[in-house]
Design an enzyme around this catalytic site. Structure first.
Site, mmCIF file in Angstrom:
data_model
loop_
_atom_site.group_PDB
_atom_site.id
_atom_site.type_symbol
_atom_site.label_atom_id
_atom_site.label_comp_id
_atom_site.label_asym_id
_atom_site.label_seq_id
_atom_site.Cartn_x
_atom_site.Cartn_y
_atom_site.Cartn_z
ATOM 1 N N GLU A 49 16.096 -16.845 19.063
ATOM 2 C CA GLU A 49 14.948 -16.031 18.647
ATOM 3 C C GLU A 49 13.810 -16.375 19.596
ATOM 4 O OE1 GLU A 49 11.764 -15.042 15.085
ATOM 5 O OE2 GLU A 49 13.164 -16.709 14.799
ATOM 6 N N ASP A 74 9.505 -21.158 21.010
ATOM 7 C CA ASP A 74 8.104 -20.753 21.103
ATOM 8 C C ASP A 74 7.339 -21.891 21.758
ATOM 9 O OD1 ASP A 74 5.514 -19.512 20.608
ATOM 10 O OD2 ASP A 74 6.493 -18.422 18.976
ATOM 11 N N ASP A 123 4.228 -10.231 21.275
ATOM 12 C CA ASP A 123 3.007 -9.597 21.783
ATOM 13 C C ASP A 123 3.381 -8.478 22.754
ATOM 14 O OD1 ASP A 123 0.577 -8.966 23.059
ATOM 15 O OD2 ASP A 123 -0.159 -11.007 22.824
ATOM 16 N N ASP A 157 6.577 -3.331 15.927
ATOM 17 C CA ASP A 157 5.734 -2.278 15.368
ATOM 18 C C ASP A 157 5.038 -1.510 16.486
ATOM 19 O OD1 ASP A 157 4.079 -4.688 15.916
ATOM 20 O OD2 ASP A 157 2.460 -3.357 15.252
ATOM 21 N N THR A 197 9.146 -10.881 8.422
ATOM 22 C CA THR A 197 8.338 -11.988 8.925
ATOM 23 C C THR A 197 6.897 -11.856 8.429
ATOM 24 O OG1 THR A 197 7.553 -10.896 10.939
ATOM 25 C CG2 THR A 197 9.739 -11.922 11.020
ATOM 26 N N TYR A 198 6.141 -12.900 8.663
ATOM 27 C CA TYR A 198 4.721 -12.909 8.301
ATOM 28 C C TYR A 198 3.994 -11.744 8.969
ATOM 29 C CZ TYR A 198 -0.171 -14.433 8.537
ATOM 30 O OH TYR A 198 -1.539 -14.490 8.485
ATOM 31 N N TYR A 199 4.255 -11.553 10.257
ATOM 32 C CA TYR A 199 3.563 -10.492 10.988
ATOM 33 C C TYR A 199 4.054 -9.110 10.561
ATOM 34 C CZ TYR A 199 1.602 -14.143 13.870
ATOM 35 O OH TYR A 199 0.919 -15.255 14.291
ATOM 36 N N GLU A 200 5.340 -8.993 10.277
ATOM 37 C CA GLU A 200 5.855 -7.694 9.832
ATOM 38 C C GLU A 200 5.218 -7.279 8.514
ATOM 39 O OE1 GLU A 200 10.057 -5.329 9.025
ATOM 40 O OE2 GLU A 200 10.080 -7.435 9.649
#
Length: 217
Positions: A49, A74, A123, A157, A197-200
């Site tokens: 990932e 990451d 990003d 997104d 996910t948190y961002y999704e």
């Protein structure tokens, strides 16, 4: 918050499921070529990932597929700490986390050591194409560590990243395996794509449409 971040960064290298290599050391190259034999201690397909953030996808996929080994990568250790500690709490022995720069991937994985990769809400770098994780310079890095015919999954997104990646797939002569412009409308029961996910969750709250691409290297 700064104190919490500092504490997490200090604790991260001590977590048994996390490796930290922000700078490559020839005398200590890490588990390159030995992830299955020395890190996971079981021979299973390796799935990455890329830009894993808090590692929700690594954890979710590891739970779905105990017959695969997952590595979340990451450079932001504060976020990675969240996923690493959750994986330990869940006793997941098929997921690890690696703190490193993604464009240094070939320093930490051997040739043809990786079977698949996920890029989840990375990003989109609207004004900096070269920094997008599906840009040709990154694909070259992936080729150095992925098996011939390995698959990359993109979930985003961003219309910009979605359309850009389709252009790159065409330009590079890669095989497009799946193209879903609206994941939650058309694939609500897909277990892989249903990991949130948190961002999704934030994107969905704003009414954004989630898109998905799958292509073969």
């Amino acid at each position: 918050m700064p104190k919490i971040k500092e504490e997490r960064m200090e604790e991260l290298p001590k977590l048994e499921n996390t490796l930290v290599y922000t700078d490559f050391d020839e005398d200590n190259p890490g588990p390159k070529g030995k992830w299955n034999s020395e890190v996971f201690e079981k021979d299973q397909p390796i799935v990455l990932e890329l830009a894993c953030g808090k590692g929700e996808y690594s954890i979710g996929l590891a739970q779905l597929y105990p017959d695969k080994n997952f590595v979340g990568l990451d450079i932001k250790g504060n976020r990675m700490w969240v996923g690493a500690t959750e994986a330990l709490e869940k006793n997941l022995d098929n997921v690890r986390f690696l703190r490193c720069y993604i464009d240094h991937l070939d320093q930490f994985f051997g040739k043809a050591e990786v079977d698949e990769a996920w890029i989840v809400f990375s990003d989109p770098y609207i004004k900096k194409e070269r920094k997008r994780l599906t840009a040709p310079k990154f694909l070259e890095v992936y080729r150095k560590v992925m098996k011939p015919g390995a698959v990359i999954n993109l979930k985003t997104d961003s219309d910009v990243l979605y359309e850009y990646t389709k252009e790159i797939i065409d330009q590079e002569g890669l095989e497009l395996l799946d193209d879903e412009p609206n994941v939650h409308k058309n694939r609500p029961d897909n277990p892989e794509l249903s990991i949130i996910t948190y961002y999704e969750s934030m994107h969905l709250e704003k009414g954004k449409t989630i898109k998905y691409l799958k292509f073969r290297m």
